[in-house]
Design a protein around this motif. Structure first.
Motif, PDB file in Angstrom:
ATOM      1  N   ASP A 108      55.371  65.806 -55.240  1.00  0.00           N
ATOM      2  CA  ASP A 108      56.268  67.026 -55.256  1.00  0.00           C
ATOM      3  C   ASP A 108      57.428  66.774 -55.426  1.00  0.00           C
ATOM      4  N   LYS A 109      57.975  66.953 -56.950  1.00  0.00           N
ATOM      5  CA  LYS A 109      59.187  66.458 -57.149  1.00  0.00           C
ATOM      6  C   LYS A 109      60.238  67.238 -56.615  1.00  0.00           C
ATOM      7  N   LYS A 110      60.057  68.674 -56.441  1.00  0.00           N
ATOM      8  CA  LYS A 110      61.211  69.454 -55.763  1.00  0.00           C
ATOM      9  C   LYS A 110      61.430  68.879 -54.159  1.00  0.00           C
ATOM     10  N   ARG A 111      60.144  68.802 -53.546  1.00  0.00           N
ATOM     11  CA  ARG A 111      60.188  68.496 -52.281  1.00  0.00           C
ATOM     12  C   ARG A 111      61.166  66.938 -52.083  1.00  0.00           C
ATOM     13  N   ARG A 112      60.361  66.105 -53.280  1.00  0.00           N
ATOM     14  CA  ARG A 112      61.203  64.598 -53.297  1.00  0.00           C
ATOM     15  C   ARG A 112      62.697  64.797 -53.489  1.00  0.00           C
ATOM     16  N   ASP A 113      63.162  65.667 -54.308  1.00  0.00           N
ATOM     17  CA  ASP A 113      64.692  65.789 -54.734  1.00  0.00           C
ATOM     18  C   ASP A 113      65.495  66.176 -53.311  1.00  0.00           C
ATOM     19  N   VAL A 114      64.611  67.177 -52.795  1.00  0.00           N
ATOM     20  CA  VAL A 114      65.426  67.764 -51.293  1.00  0.00           C
ATOM     21  C   VAL A 114      65.729  66.496 -50.311  1.00  0.00           C
ATOM     22  N   PHE A 144      58.812  61.403 -46.120  1.00  0.00           N
ATOM     23  CA  PHE A 144      58.951  62.744 -45.562  1.00  0.00           C
ATOM     24  C   PHE A 144      58.559  63.614 -46.786  1.00  0.00           C
ATOM     25  N   SER A 145      58.731  62.923 -48.010  1.00  0.00           N
ATOM     26  CA  SER A 145      57.932  63.697 -49.309  1.00  0.00           C
ATOM     27  C   SER A 145      56.544  64.021 -49.488  1.00  0.00           C
ATOM     28  N   ARG A 146      55.985  63.243 -48.561  1.00  0.00           N
ATOM     29  CA  ARG A 146      54.481  63.478 -48.235  1.00  0.00           C
ATOM     30  C   ARG A 146      54.210  64.766 -47.421  1.00  0.00           C
ATOM     31  N   ASP A 147      52.876  65.082 -47.423  1.00  0.00           N
ATOM     32  CA  ASP A 147      52.396  65.970 -46.541  1.00  0.00           C
ATOM     33  C   ASP A 147      51.298  65.167 -45.817  1.00  0.00           C
ATOM     34  N   ALA A 148      51.766  64.466 -44.891  1.00  0.00           N
ATOM     35  CA  ALA A 148      51.077  63.644 -44.120  1.00  0.00           C
ATOM     36  C   ALA A 148      50.679  64.377 -42.761  1.00  0.00           C
TER      37      ALA A 148
END
Length: 302
Positions: A108-114, A144-148
């Motif tokens: 999720d590039k958007k989440r990663r960039d955040v 944290f970029s993962r939805d674990a």
């Protein structure tokens, strides 16, 4: 619902017992603090939970699955941050983050960039040029970029400055607000105290205390400073009072929390002019346990 559980988990290396009948239970949506000094058995416990070590005896389960037999299935739903992050030196931080995310099938590039922005990481630099703190940030961003469903964090703030530690604490609170579970191993007591719902204290490979912070605080002492109009008599003889000192009629001492009401009633008979109390901290509890161990002749192990 139980997310992580160990029952009598034991790990031996030859004749050395690294973990001695560890019993843990972490429920869905909890932030569980796993604390102890370096060498107490925290990382060995985590390596066993991750399926990297096979238990000598006992069981360890995550999502109801055996951590050794079902490691591949379990890893699809967890995010892990080690305390000492090693990265590919010729890749950039951003490339490493993307590789880690692709390995788990989530980019999720958007989440990663955040998270890159929140942790103030320069993703274009080669990993060989990163400080320890920046290597740690790469692992945290990827995690944290993962939805674990479960985040297993082993000394995750090692090398971070105080501002980034605060960012980390915000992130795990947000993870919890989304119904996720966090298992946080640390020797930084203030960090655990700020974010954790429950804690387990490990010493020499054994769990010596578990419970909520409120429950554990009943086991330690409140610090009191008091000034009275009339001289206090026989204070050191009162049940539950410890380490009494008196300087210019200002009394400083510690009280077993369960005796606090009785002690305050006794003090009030001397006309209190000033009264200050400091609630017991996790550090007080921690140090008390280790002091008792040293007095008993104990020592920590790796």
């Amino acid at each position: 619902m139980t997310i992580l559980q160990t029952i009598d988990l034991t790990k031996k290396f030859g004749k050395f017992t690294a973990l001695d009948q560890i019993n843990l239970q972490v429920n869905e949506g909890e932030i569980y603090g796993f604390i102890g000094p370096n060498g107490a058995g925290k990382s060995t416990t985590i390596r066993t939970l991750l399926g990297m070590l096979k238990p000598t005896s006992g069981t360890a389960k995550i999502f109801g699955k055996d951590t050794w037999k079902d490691a591949v299935e379990i890893h699809k739903r967890i995010a892990y941050v080690p305390g000492d992050v090693n990265l590919w030196p010729n890749l950039t931080g951003g490339e490493v983050i993307d590789i880690l995310l692709k390995m788990n099938g989530q980019v999720d590039k958007k989440r990663r960039d955040v998270f890159i922005d929140r942790f103030q990481l320069d993703p274009k630099k080669k990993c060989r040029s990163y400080s320890k703190g920046n290597r740690q940030k790469v692992a945290l961003v990827a995690s944290f970029s993962r939805d674990a469903d479960l985040y297993i964090l082993d000394e995750p703030t090692s090398g971070l400055d105080p501002l980034m530690e605060h960012t980390f604490q915000e992130c795990i609170k947000e993870v919890q607000a989304n119904g996720k579970t966090v298992f946080l191993s640390s020797h930084i007591l203030s960090e655990v105290e700020k974010v954790c719902d429950k804690v387990g204290i490990i010493r020499q490979g054994k769990i010596i205390e578990t419970g909520t912070l409120t429950e554990l605080r009943h086991l330690t002492r409140t610090k009191i400073t008091v000034v009275t109009k009339e001289p206090i008599t026989n204070l050191e003889k009162i049940s539950g009072v410890h380490q009494v000192t008196n300087h210019n009629q200002e009394w400083n001492f510690q009280v077993d929390t369960e005796k606090l009401g009785e002690v305050i009633r006794y003090l009030s008979s001397f006309s209190i002019v000033k009264f200050e109390s400091m609630p017991p901290t996790l550090e007080d509890l921690f140090m008390r346990h280790y002091k008792e161990t040293k007095q008993a002749g104990g020592a920590g192990h790796a």
